[in-house]
Design an enzyme around this catalytic site. Sequence first.
Site, PDB file in Angstrom:
ATOM      1  N   LYS A 125      -1.397  -1.180  -4.100  1.00  0.00           N
ATOM      2  CA  LYS A 125      -2.483  -0.193  -4.082  1.00  0.00           C
ATOM      3  C   LYS A 125      -1.775   1.150  -4.084  1.00  0.00           C
ATOM      4  O   LYS A 125      -1.071   1.496  -3.126  1.00  0.00           O
ATOM      5  CB  LYS A 125      -3.318  -0.383  -2.812  1.00  0.00           C
ATOM      6  CG  LYS A 125      -4.362   0.680  -2.525  1.00  0.00           C
ATOM      7  CD  LYS A 125      -5.081   0.290  -1.230  1.00  0.00           C
ATOM      8  CE  LYS A 125      -6.270   1.091  -0.832  1.00  0.00           C
ATOM      9  NZ  LYS A 125      -6.062   2.490  -0.565  1.00  0.00           N
TER      10      LYS A 125
ATOM     11  N   TYR B 192       0.859  -1.194   0.000  1.00  0.00           N
ATOM     12  CA  TYR B 192       0.000   0.000   0.000  1.00  0.00           C
ATOM     13  C   TYR B 192       0.891   1.240   0.000  1.00  0.00           C
ATOM     14  O   TYR B 192       1.558   1.543   0.979  1.00  0.00           O
ATOM     15  CB  TYR B 192      -0.892  -0.058   1.245  1.00  0.00           C
ATOM     16  CG  TYR B 192      -1.930   1.040   1.389  1.00  0.00           C
ATOM     17  CD1 TYR B 192      -2.138   2.017   0.417  1.00  0.00           C
ATOM     18  CD2 TYR B 192      -2.745   1.076   2.514  1.00  0.00           C
ATOM     19  CE1 TYR B 192      -3.105   2.990   0.570  1.00  0.00           C
ATOM     20  CE2 TYR B 192      -3.712   2.050   2.678  1.00  0.00           C
ATOM     21  CZ  TYR B 192      -3.889   3.007   1.704  1.00  0.00           C
ATOM     22  OH  TYR B 192      -4.840   3.974   1.865  1.00  0.00           O
TER      23      TYR B 192
HETATM   24  O1  MN9 Z   1      -6.441   5.120  -0.559  1.00  0.00           O
HETATM   25  C1  MN9 Z   1      -8.064   6.618   0.285  1.00  0.00           C
HETATM   26  N1  MN9 Z   1      -7.106   7.379   1.018  1.00  0.00           N
HETATM   27  C2  MN9 Z   1      -7.274   7.656   2.313  1.00  0.00           C
HETATM   28  C3  MN9 Z   1      -7.545   5.346  -0.192  1.00  0.00           C
HETATM   29  O2  MN9 Z   1      -8.168   7.208   2.992  1.00  0.00           O
HETATM   30  C4  MN9 Z   1      -6.267   8.521   2.947  1.00  0.00           C
HETATM   31  C5  MN9 Z   1      -8.692   7.374  -0.878  1.00  0.00           C
HETATM   32  O3  MN9 Z   1      -9.840   6.653  -1.211  1.00  0.00           O
HETATM   33  C6  MN9 Z   1      -9.035   8.814  -0.535  1.00  0.00           C
HETATM   34  O4  MN9 Z   1      -9.768   8.860   0.645  1.00  0.00           O
HETATM   35  C7  MN9 Z   1      -9.843   9.525  -1.611  1.00  0.00           C
HETATM   36  C8  MN9 Z   1     -10.132  10.969  -1.249  1.00  0.00           C
HETATM   37  O5  MN9 Z   1      -8.989  11.753  -1.329  1.00  0.00           O
HETATM   38  O6  MN9 Z   1      -9.188   9.454  -2.831  1.00  0.00           O
END
Ligand code: MN9
Length: 310
Positions: free
Chosen positions: A165, A139
């Site tokens: 990811k 990740y």
């Molecule tokens: O990687 C999420 N990142 C966080 C997943 O939760 C920090 C994303 O889905 C973001 O929340 C999204 C909004 O900026 O892209």
Amino acid sequence: MSNRITDFKGVIPAVISVFDKDENLDEAGTRAFIRHLLSYPIGGLYITGSTGETFLMTPEERKCQVEIVMEEVGDKVPVVVHVGAMSTRTTIELAKHAEKCGAAGVSSVPPFYFKFNEEQIIGYYRDVAEATSLPMIVYNIPLAGMMSVETIVKLSQIENVKGVKYTGTALYETALMRESCKPSFQIYGGCDELGSSNIALGVDGIIGSFYNCIPDLYLRIWDAVKRSDVAAATEMQCKAVHVIMAGIHSGSMMACIKLWLRAAGIPAGYARRPFTNFTPEEQKTLVQELVAIDEQDGLGLDIVKRIKAQ
Ligand code: MN9
């Protein structure tokens, strides 16, 4: 029906954690929320990650959530458990537990806070990958310190490391990883704002926070890109960004996603402190904002239909 990592594809919610008002893990709410997500043709679930507020939870609570979710999901869709922690030792404990519970794979941010060097980061992933037979999805997210494409390529050569990811915004890095890693290496777009572009680049799936509340819109975006309708996909993606910005600008993104879900009668609970859950006035405004976006953009979002039906 699958719990294989090779079937972990498509639109994948990075699942929120359902806490009650007193910040306790809500088992009944979690089960109901998972059933709600499974009513959509999603490609899997990514649990106990950033969106799940995992770093505000103890390892015991994380295990408890994994057990509840795995029981509820069975082998309906593959579940990947984020097991990242400050120490390799805790991560391995969580990974072994995820394996016992039947997860399709594990995922982890690199060890953070202390500035570990590349050798230590690679050592971390090797140790965790060797500790179970589960595939590991690395990740890569700015919050934990971004790893370079070169580091990801090195990690992709470790047995059991099966994908990444990528929650960066430099799309060329996604293209570089595709070219430089073995063809079977699975790549997931983690930035919801770039959903359609990631799908167009050929990622295996998109994993993100907003697929908790607007999975229907992203399923439409996925289908539009897959049928090469770039105009429709782009238009929907731009509108999805309106929803994302409203969530981010609320100042407490997870709390906002949960608030919208609650307003729609879907059990999603509250965010854990130090996140805040908004005053009653703020809550009203944020729900109105979502409804206004839906109406102005002509989205017809499921969540807004439910809000109006309350
Ligand atoms: O990687 C999420 N990142 C966080 C997943 O939760 C920090 C994303 O889905 C973001 O929340 C999204 C909004 O900026 O892209």
